[in-house]
Write an enzyme that holds these catalytic residues in place. Structure first.
Site, PDB file in Angstrom:
ATOM      1  N   LYS A  89      50.411  18.395  41.313  1.00  0.00           N
ATOM      2  CA  LYS A  89      49.354  17.662  40.617  1.00  0.00           C
ATOM      3  C   LYS A  89      49.913  17.325  39.246  1.00  0.00           C
ATOM      4  O   LYS A  89      50.231  18.215  38.457  1.00  0.00           O
ATOM      5  CB  LYS A  89      48.087  18.501  40.476  1.00  0.00           C
ATOM      6  CG  LYS A  89      47.018  17.768  39.681  1.00  0.00           C
ATOM      7  CD  LYS A  89      45.817  18.614  39.341  1.00  0.00           C
ATOM      8  CE  LYS A  89      45.115  17.999  38.136  1.00  0.00           C
ATOM      9  NZ  LYS A  89      43.957  18.782  37.695  1.00  0.00           N
ATOM     10  N   GLY A 133      36.809  19.682  31.866  1.00  0.00           N
ATOM     11  CA  GLY A 133      35.992  20.769  31.333  1.00  0.00           C
ATOM     12  C   GLY A 133      34.683  20.327  30.688  1.00  0.00           C
ATOM     13  O   GLY A 133      33.927  21.149  30.193  1.00  0.00           O
ATOM     14  N   ALA A 176      38.303  16.305  37.639  1.00  0.00           N
ATOM     15  CA  ALA A 176      37.873  16.549  36.253  1.00  0.00           C
ATOM     16  C   ALA A 176      36.503  15.979  35.940  1.00  0.00           C
ATOM     17  O   ALA A 176      36.146  14.884  36.393  1.00  0.00           O
ATOM     18  CB  ALA A 176      38.874  16.006  35.230  1.00  0.00           C
ATOM     19  N   GLY A 177      35.748  16.728  35.182  1.00  0.00           N
ATOM     20  CA  GLY A 177      34.465  16.281  34.670  1.00  0.00           C
ATOM     21  C   GLY A 177      33.266  16.695  35.498  1.00  0.00           C
ATOM     22  O   GLY A 177      32.132  16.525  35.071  1.00  0.00           O
ATOM     23  N   ASN A 188      37.247  22.999  38.576  1.00  0.00           N
ATOM     24  CA  ASN A 188      37.617  24.364  38.221  1.00  0.00           C
ATOM     25  C   ASN A 188      36.528  25.013  37.367  1.00  0.00           C
ATOM     26  O   ASN A 188      35.832  25.921  37.799  1.00  0.00           O
ATOM     27  CB  ASN A 188      38.963  24.341  37.472  1.00  0.00           C
ATOM     28  CG  ASN A 188      39.512  25.735  37.197  1.00  0.00           C
ATOM     29  OD1 ASN A 188      38.842  26.740  37.337  1.00  0.00           O
ATOM     30  ND2 ASN A 188      40.761  25.802  36.811  1.00  0.00           N
ATOM     31  N   THR A 189      36.343  24.455  36.140  1.00  0.00           N
ATOM     32  CA  THR A 189      35.435  25.098  35.187  1.00  0.00           C
ATOM     33  C   THR A 189      34.026  25.278  35.746  1.00  0.00           C
ATOM     34  O   THR A 189      33.401  26.321  35.527  1.00  0.00           O
ATOM     35  CB  THR A 189      35.358  24.261  33.890  1.00  0.00           C
ATOM     36  OG1 THR A 189      36.685  23.911  33.510  1.00  0.00           O
ATOM     37  CG2 THR A 189      34.708  25.037  32.773  1.00  0.00           C
TER      38      THR A 189
END
Lengths: 330, 262
Positions: free
Chosen positions: B99, B160, B187-188, B209-210
């Protein structure tokens, strides 16, 4: 009744508090450490925050239980605990982190900028809001190690064998407590290392009364005031057992955070940098493992001063009174 | 017929790719991955973790999960750094998947799309299979495909931030222009509903992830995301109704008794 002979290997906060708990219960204790001076592992580099409620942001409830007991232990046995609470702040753009922190923790007050300034005059005008954990405390780890070691030797008859590089298996005693931290990984296969890096800086331009945590999505840091205008800035958390040196990136991140908290840190002297490896089990909770007459106390992770007294009290009661503690015997 | 997603010739059933950073503990990470049903997890490479056996414990834990590892170049700010990290990752994780993140802005963590294309070209020439973390810019997407990327991973919002799909129009445009390229919103994403929305738009998968790692209960949230991606995908296949401005009664009134007298 004959006096029990106990050998302890490792003179970090785990080994020293274990010796203390056992000596208080009438055991005859000998403490071994491979170094010349006591506590020269993780315990030497720790922040010394007794911040059990803050830690609930990411720790399991057991840490809160152990922490509460340990907090009382330090207050009872160590005269230099500083009972001024701790303060959590975030830069304006990271207020979601502050909200999240508040949602995950308890025993705090949400305070406004005026209150922040009243508690820490040097932060006046810098933060509009914060969380004040009034019941928390902190201590200087190196003072605590020195104090305990002196008390054990002078008042409690604990024998110290320094530069004694011994294996717990080789010792002849009624019980052996293996308190070697990450060194014990050969006998604790599920133990891993979490690298931590810290700095000590000095500036007389500012002073804080209590530890301050600065929240940041990537690099949350805390700054703990020490004597003589020293401040401990810590600490990184890296999944690695590398014990070498602080990396440039970590140093930049820690200093950036300190600078964000107060620009005066830009003028501070860097007194010391430290790197060590926290011993941790997969759930980041400490354990007592029985292995014949050996008890292996390990896995304090980032909760050394917060966990050790409560864990070693249990170990002492296992050894002296035959009790069991399922919450840590896993 | 099973509904699978294809990445560089490998097929997967789960449409949720999960990051492995920031969890309260490795034990919770492990449980969350199991609950998510993810078959691919991203692992970031910090250089400290690669020296000999220093990072081995964490890596062993990931390996024990039996999932495909997608190493990433998180935190790299230059082409050279990203390429070096990718090369190290290939050795450490024994995979040619990468990635690719080339960060262009320290605050927004926005990709440096120029560096991204350059790094992708270099890595592909070295035999890597590149998963580029990019913006929702169509032209950048075309460039990435032209240098040999077979997957595109546009952001929904900054890393994040948890803001969801900030520019649905641009994401739809990408989907429409690249009908045969596997597209992943990376992301986001903050909520399961964001993930469902991405899948409803026809995106092949989401990477996050977050949103899981920093949830109050990461394991429960991982499960929520698993259900949301499944729901979104089903909805995409089912063919959604068209929204309209006026109300339309779901029960026809015509022909009901007394309706004419009203």
């Amino acid at each position: 009744m004959t006096t029990k002979d106990i050998a302890i290997v490792g003179s970090g906060v785990m080994g020293l508090t274990a010796a203390h708990q056992l000596a208080l219960r009438g055991a005859r204790v000998t403490l071994y450490d491979r170094n010349r001076d006591v506590g020269r592992g993780c315990s030497w580099w720790a922040g010394g925050m007794l911040a059990l409620w803050c830690e609930m942001e990411s720790a399991e409830p057991l840490i809160g239980e152990l922490g509460l007991e340990s907090l009382s232990y330090w207050r009872e046995h160590f005269p230099h605990v500083i009972n001024k609470g701790s303060l959590v702040v975030a830069p304006p753009r990271d207020t979601p982190d502050l909200k999240r922190f508040a949602a995950r923790t308890s025993h705090f007050e949400v305070i406004d900028g005026k209150r922040v300034a009243a508690l820490e005059p040097d932060l006046a005008g810098r933060f509009e809001t914060g969380l004040f954990f009034e019941k928390e405390a902190h201590l200087d780890p190196r003072k605590a190690l020195g104090f305990l070691s002196e008390r054990l030797q002078k008042d409690l008859g604990v024998r110290f064998v320094m530069e004694g590089d011994v294996r717990p298996e080789a010792l002849d005693a009624d019980h052996v407590l293996d308190c070697r931290g990450f060194e014990a990984r050969d006998v604790l296969p599920d133990l891993r290392g979490v690298k931590g890096e810290m700095l000590i800086v000095r500036t007389s331009e500012i002073s804080f009364a209590r530890p301050i945590r600065l929240l940041h999505p990537r690099i949350p840091v805390y700054i703990v005031p020490r004597d003589d205008h020293h401040f401990m800035v810590g600490a990184t958390m890296i999944e690695s057992s590398d014990q070498s040196r602080i990396s440039a990136r970590s140093m930049v991140e820690l200093l950036n955070a300190a600078y964000a908290l107060h620009p005066s840190f830009g003028e501070a002297e860097i007194i010391e940098t430290g790197t060590d490896v926290r011993p941790a089990f997969p759930d980041n909770l400490p354990r007592i493992r029985r292995d014949g007459k050996i008890l292996r106390l390990n896995g304090l992770y980032r909760h050394g001063y917060l966990g050790a007294p409560a864990l070693t009290r249990r170990a002492a009661e296992i050894v002296m009174e035959g009790k069991t503690f399922p919450e840590v015997e896993r | 017929m099973t509904d699978q997603v294809l990445f560089y010739g490998e097929t997967f059933t789960s449409r949720l790719l999960l990051g492995t950073a920031q969890y309260p503990s490795p034990a919770i990470l492990s449980d969350a991955i199991k609950a998510s049903g993810a078959e691919i997890v991203t692992v970031s490479l910090r250089r400290e973790s690669t020296g000999g056996k220093n990072g081995r414990a964490f890596w062993d834990l990931i390996k024990a999960l039996n999932v495909r590892v997608l190493p990433n170049t998180a935190g790299c700010h230059s082409v050279k750094e990203a390429v070096t990290t990718a090369e190290m990752a290939r050795d450490v994780f024994d995979t040619d998947w990468i990635k690719l993140e080339v960060i262009g802005h320290a605050d927004t963590l926005q990709p440096d799309v120029f560096g991204l294309v350059e790094a992708a070209r270099e890595l592909i020439s070295q035999g890597f299979k590149v998963f580029p973390y990019t913006t929702d810019d169509l032209v950048v997407g075309e460039k990435l495909l032209s240098v040999g990327c077979e997957v595109l991973m546009p952001w929904g919002a900054p890393i994040g931030s948890g803001k969801g799909l900030n520019n649905v129009f641009a994401l739809k445009t990408m989907r429409a222009h690249f009908p045969n390229v596997p597209l992943v919103v990376d992301a986001g994403i903050g909520l399961p509903s964001h993930a469902a929305q991405a899948l409803e738009l026809g995106y092949d998968a989401v990477l996050l992830n977050t949103a899981v790692a920093k949830a109050g209960d990461p394991v429960k949230m991982a499960k929520a995301f698993a259900l949301a991606t499944e729901a979104g995908r089903l909805s995409y296949h089912a063919g959604a109704m068209e929204a309209r401005d006026m109300a339309v009664p779901s029960t026809p009134v015509l022909g009901l008794a007394f309706s004419e007298t009203l």
